[in-house]
Design a protein around this motif. Structure first.
Motif, short mmCIF file in Angstrom:
data_model
loop_
_atom_site.label_atom_id
_atom_site.label_comp_id
_atom_site.label_asym_id
_atom_site.label_seq_id
_atom_site.Cartn_x
_atom_site.Cartn_y
_atom_site.Cartn_z
N VAL A 39 -22.24 3.02 -3.39
CA VAL A 39 -21.28 2.05 -2.87
C VAL A 39 -21.88 0.65 -2.97
CG1 VAL A 39 -20.00 1.27 -0.84
CG2 VAL A 39 -20.26 3.72 -1.28
N SER A 91 -22.12 -2.61 -1.56
CA SER A 91 -21.80 -3.19 -0.26
C SER A 91 -22.91 -4.12 0.18
CB SER A 91 -21.62 -2.07 0.78
OG SER A 91 -21.52 -2.60 2.08
N GLU A 129 -25.51 6.69 7.16
CA GLU A 129 -25.08 5.32 6.88
C GLU A 129 -25.98 4.34 7.61
OE1 GLU A 129 -20.41 5.28 5.78
OE2 GLU A 129 -20.88 5.22 7.91
N ARG A 166 -12.90 7.48 2.46
CA ARG A 166 -13.76 7.00 3.54
C ARG A 166 -14.28 8.19 4.32
NH1 ARG A 166 -11.41 5.01 9.28
NH2 ARG A 166 -9.94 6.68 9.68
N TYR A 216 -14.64 1.27 6.93
CA TYR A 216 -14.56 0.81 5.55
C TYR A 216 -13.94 1.88 4.66
CZ TYR A 216 -17.45 -3.25 6.55
OH TYR A 216 -17.92 -4.44 7.03
N ARG A 257 -13.65 3.03 0.58
CA ARG A 257 -14.34 2.84 -0.70
C ARG A 257 -13.40 3.27 -1.82
NH1 ARG A 257 -18.37 4.55 3.56
NH2 ARG A 257 -19.45 2.56 3.86
N TYR A 264 -18.69 2.53 -6.30
CA TYR A 264 -17.50 2.30 -5.48
C TYR A 264 -17.52 0.90 -4.90
CZ TYR A 264 -17.09 7.37 -5.72
OH TYR A 264 -16.99 8.67 -6.17
N HIS A 265 -16.34 0.29 -4.86
CA HIS A 265 -16.16 -0.97 -4.16
C HIS A 265 -15.82 -0.68 -2.70
CE1 HIS A 265 -16.12 -3.06 -8.04
NE2 HIS A 265 -15.30 -2.11 -8.46
N GLU A 266 -15.96 -1.68 -1.87
CA GLU A 266 -15.75 -1.47 -0.43
C GLU A 266 -14.66 -2.39 0.11
OE1 GLU A 266 -18.96 0.03 2.49
OE2 GLU A 266 -19.10 -2.16 2.48
N SER A 313 -13.02 -3.56 3.89
CA SER A 313 -13.02 -3.48 5.34
C SER A 313 -11.59 -3.29 5.83
CB SER A 313 -13.60 -4.76 5.95
OG SER A 313 -13.43 -4.74 7.36
N SER A 357 -13.54 -6.03 -7.84
CA SER A 357 -13.11 -5.47 -6.56
C SER A 357 -11.59 -5.49 -6.42
CB SER A 357 -13.78 -6.21 -5.40
OG SER A 357 -13.64 -5.48 -4.20
#
Length: 381
Positions: A123, A125, A141, A179, A185, A187, A196-198, A200, A239
């Motif tokens: 990810v 991030s 995490e 997620r 968040y 993903r 992976y992009h994140e 919020s 993204s």
């Protein structure tokens, strides 16, 4: 398909083309797609054969881990299947699954085609880092502050995964959004991504936590607990981009003795957002399930009495054009369970099709004896 005694696969592959075509034409939709994988000759013949059409939307159902069934309502037939995967989401014939090693794949349930996705820990991030633990112990995490790692206290496993999928059958493009349960968040990745992009989900102080998501092509719709709905475009090279945010106050229902209640949303073929209330109520005589649809007009919510020539599949939150030849009933809601995306435990499984015009429900008696953990509608055509 079983091979008869004293006959090997080589003999089956040498059947005359005309005879093989006659055989394939007599098979059901599921059997046809399984048979074409027997060998290369059968696959080539299937391309020249008018196979059985998908007579209706189908169900994938699980009673225990690693054991799945496909149900075709048109045939009223249940197909047994064994798998080491846990199914997370679907798009056409394609399913998003997680394997015993906690890796994600996209598989075609009627063939051997499989797309392996980037590992969950890849990810990109600036705030969170995911580290895979040894064996099948899951993931940890960490919060990153000034390049230092601090444990967030989130020890998660594949059981905590929630995900949705969209596949473009013609172009071969796909989008995956996932997620871990309770993580703030989302993903996502698309075809060609190696990480992976994140996103919020706490985009506003008053928005609250994530409640539901809908993925429709490259468009992601996110609903929060406080009624906000956010539309994002995932197609960009860098993204994602926000398209709009609306404050959608939840509908409150009165006059019912309610046993269970869920408030989801859906997106129509034209891109209109609908609030969908599924209510199980109790009268003096029986329990009833009803559905109510609303759309936003200016600052008010207006009741929607008809979907017209569309059908709503609540499992993935979109409407599709009705098609009598494929058994997709117009002005109907296809339903399996109360909660699509959030909870670990599937609540109130009730496989049915609700007609908005007649306010009647069609259920499937053949499924009553199954002790299902989960079920999901999908459209194989």
């Amino acid at each position: 398909m079983d091979t008869p005694p004293n006959c090997d696969r080589g003999h089956w592959s040498e059947l005359p083309m005309d005879l093989l075509r006659c055989l394939l034409e007599r098979l059901s939709f599921v059997d046809f797609h399984c048979a074409k994988m027997v060998c290369s000759n059968w696959y080539l013949c299937s391309k020249q054969t008018l196979g059985s059409k998908a007579g209706s939307p189908m169900l994938i159902m699980s009673e225990k881990e690693g054991s799945y069934r496909l149900y075709n309502p048109e045939e009223d037939r249940v197909y047994e299947a064994k798998s080491n995967y846990r199914f997370l989401g679907s798009s056409g014939k394609w399913f998003l699954v997680v394997d015993s090693r906690s890796d994600l794949h996209i598989i075609n349930v009627f063939s051997n085609e499989r797309i392996r996705l980037p590992p969950l820990e890849t990810v990109k991030s600036s705030l969170y880092k995911i580290e895979r633990l040894g064996g099948d112990k899951g993931f940890n995490e960490f919060i990153i502050i000034e390049h230092e790692k601090f444990s967030s206290g989130n020890l998660v496993t594949a059981e905590d995964l929630r995900a949705v999928l969209w596949v473009d059958e013609k172009k071969g493009d796909y989008f995956v959004v996932w997620r871990f349960e309770e993580c703030p968040y989302l993903r996502f990745c698309k075809k060609g991504d190696v990480h992976y992009h994140e996103i919020s989900t706490r985009f506003d102080v008053q928005s609250g936590g994530l409640k539901d998501v809908v993925l429709k092509g490259n468009s992601l719709y996110v609903q929060t607990e406080h009624g906000y709905i956010r539309h994002l475009d995932l197609s960009g090279q860098h993204s994602f981009e926000d398209v709009w945010v609306i404050n959608w106050h939840p509908v409150r229902m009165g006059g019912y003795r309610i046993i269970s209640f869920s408030n989801n949303f859906a997106v129509t073929t034209s891109g209109e957002v609908l609030s969908v209330l599924a209510i199980t109520s109790e009268s003096s005589f029986e329990r009833n399930r009803t559905f109510h649809l609303y759309k936003k007009q200016d600052t008010k919510l207006i009741k929607v009495d008809s979907l017209g020539d569309e059908a709503l599949f609540l499992d993935f939150g979109i409407t599709v054009p009705a098609d009598h030849t494929l058994g997709i009933e117009p002005n109907s809601i296809y339903f399996t369970r109360d909660d699509r995306f959030r909870h670990k435990r599937v609540s109130c499984i009730d496989i049915c099709v609700y007609n908005l015009a007649t306010k009647t429900i069609k259920r499937f008696p053949s499924l009553y004896n199954l002790k299902l953990k989960d079920a999901q509608w999908f459209l194989p055509s």
